[in-house]
Design a protein around this motif. Structure first.
Motif, PDB file in Angstrom:
ATOM      1  N   ASP A 198     -10.262  15.105   6.119  1.00 53.19           N
ATOM      2  CA  ASP A 198      -9.121  14.816   5.267  1.00 53.19           C
ATOM      3  C   ASP A 198      -8.063  14.111   6.096  1.00 53.19           C
ATOM      4  O   ASP A 198      -8.212  13.920   7.295  1.00 53.19           O
ATOM      5  CB  ASP A 198      -8.555  16.092   4.642  1.00 53.19           C
ATOM      6  CG  ASP A 198      -8.040  17.073   5.683  1.00 53.19           C
ATOM      7  OD1 ASP A 198      -8.219  16.837   6.890  1.00 53.19           O
ATOM      8  OD2 ASP A 198      -7.441  18.075   5.289  1.00 53.19           O
ATOM      9  N   ARG A 246      -4.247  11.413   5.521  1.00 56.02           N
ATOM     10  CA  ARG A 246      -3.289  10.790   4.604  1.00 56.02           C
ATOM     11  C   ARG A 246      -3.183   9.303   4.900  1.00 56.02           C
ATOM     12  O   ARG A 246      -3.360   8.858   6.029  1.00 56.02           O
ATOM     13  CB  ARG A 246      -1.940  11.471   4.701  1.00 56.02           C
ATOM     14  CG  ARG A 246      -1.250  11.324   6.019  1.00 56.02           C
ATOM     15  CD  ARG A 246       0.063  12.123   6.071  1.00 56.02           C
ATOM     16  NE  ARG A 246       0.756  11.906   7.313  1.00 56.02           N
ATOM     17  CZ  ARG A 246       0.545  12.577   8.424  1.00 56.02           C
ATOM     18  NH1 ARG A 246      -0.353  13.537   8.458  1.00 56.02           N
ATOM     19  NH2 ARG A 246       1.228  12.300   9.527  1.00 56.02           N
ATOM     20  N   THR A 291      -0.420   6.337   4.535  1.00 56.78           N
ATOM     21  CA  THR A 291       1.003   6.098   4.322  1.00 56.78           C
ATOM     22  C   THR A 291       1.196   4.619   4.035  1.00 56.78           C
ATOM     23  O   THR A 291       1.000   3.783   4.928  1.00 56.78           O
ATOM     24  CB  THR A 291       1.820   6.506   5.570  1.00 56.78           C
ATOM     25  OG1 THR A 291       1.512   7.865   5.891  1.00 56.78           O
ATOM     26  CG2 THR A 291       3.302   6.347   5.313  1.00 56.78           C
ATOM     27  N   VAL A 322       3.284   9.104   0.327  1.00 52.01           N
ATOM     28  CA  VAL A 322       2.079   9.331   1.120  1.00 52.01           C
ATOM     29  C   VAL A 322       0.950   9.719   0.174  1.00 52.01           C
ATOM     30  O   VAL A 322       1.146  10.500  -0.765  1.00 52.01           O
ATOM     31  CB  VAL A 322       2.330  10.431   2.168  1.00 52.01           C
ATOM     32  CG1 VAL A 322       1.049  10.824   2.865  1.00 52.01           C
ATOM     33  CG2 VAL A 322       3.367   9.964   3.174  1.00 52.01           C
ATOM     34  N   PRO A 374      -2.773  11.486  -0.255  1.00 53.06           N
ATOM     35  CA  PRO A 374      -3.723  12.371   0.422  1.00 53.06           C
ATOM     36  C   PRO A 374      -5.133  11.790   0.381  1.00 53.06           C
ATOM     37  O   PRO A 374      -5.533  11.138  -0.582  1.00 53.06           O
ATOM     38  CB  PRO A 374      -3.633  13.662  -0.385  1.00 53.06           C
ATOM     39  CG  PRO A 374      -3.172  13.237  -1.738  1.00 53.06           C
ATOM     40  CD  PRO A 374      -2.313  12.017  -1.537  1.00 53.06           C
ATOM     41  N   SER A 400      -9.211  12.919   0.892  1.00 47.45           N
ATOM     42  CA  SER A 400     -10.180  14.007   0.974  1.00 47.45           C
ATOM     43  C   SER A 400     -11.542  13.454   0.570  1.00 47.45           C
ATOM     44  O   SER A 400     -11.624  12.357   0.013  1.00 47.45           O
ATOM     45  CB  SER A 400      -9.757  15.171   0.068  1.00 47.45           C
ATOM     46  OG  SER A 400      -9.677  14.743  -1.277  1.00 47.45           O
ATOM     47  N   GLY A 416      -6.546  14.414   9.362  1.00 45.04           N
ATOM     48  CA  GLY A 416      -6.106  15.799   9.283  1.00 45.04           C
ATOM     49  C   GLY A 416      -6.723  16.642  10.386  1.00 45.04           C
ATOM     50  O   GLY A 416      -7.345  16.120  11.319  1.00 45.04           O
TER      51      GLY A 416
END
Length: 166
Positions: A67, A69, A71, A78, A80, A82, A100
């Motif tokens: 995972d 993010r 930006t 932002v 996410p 996954s 992540g």
């Protein structure tokens, strides 16, 4: 000529075989005559691909593992990342990626970039005094060979590799 479909890679196997600290392009589409480029990219936990912009091509990004993010530039929210997230990164959009705590593995797909070629210098460059044009090798990623559109890139916009000495 009629081409035949073929299996090029099993991405899950490539990810499973990679060392935990492997970073950058684990696989690249390299078939002759193709019209697409694709890269399997892996970032270890907390690693970043600094803010960059692709000026020529739209990119499709598909998260496979981990995972993180994305930006967007310009102060947008932002986004996410996954597994199974599919993102469209339109050309000229600015963005950065951050993995992540479990790292991030994703596939990028885009139209094939024209190859670099050596040609004649433009007439203006030939007639003006001041020597040869500067070398651009410092803009070529040592990991994947992509030439950055930025004048002093810190990270490769394609594979995420940090440019040496930056």
């Amino acid at each position: 000529m009629n081409s035949t479909p073929e299996v090029l890679a099993v991405l899950g196997g490539l990810l499973a075989a990679a060392a935990p600290d492997d970073r950058g392009a684990l696989w690249q589409l390299d078939k002759q005559g193709r019209e697409l480029d694709a890269n399997l990219v892996r970032l270890p936990p907390g690693a970043e691909v600094g803010e960059h912009q692709e000026d020529v091509l739209d990119v499709l990004l598909v998260v496979l593992e981990g995972d993180g993010r994305l930006t967007p530039g310009g102060g947008a929210d932002v986004l996410p990342l996954s597994p199974t997230t599919v993102m469209w990164l339109p050309r000229t959009s600015r963005r950065s990626l951050t993995a992540g705590p479990d790292g991030l593995a994703y596939l990028t797909v885009h139209r094939r970039r024209p190859g670099l070629s050596i040609g004649s210098a433009p007439a203006a460059a030939v007639t003006h005094e001041g020597g040869e044009a500067p070398c651009s090798l410092d803009r070529v990623c040592p990991e994947c060979g992509r030439m950055s559109q930025e004048s002093a890139p810190k990270y490769c916009g394609e594979c995420g590799e940090r440019f040496p000495g930056r």
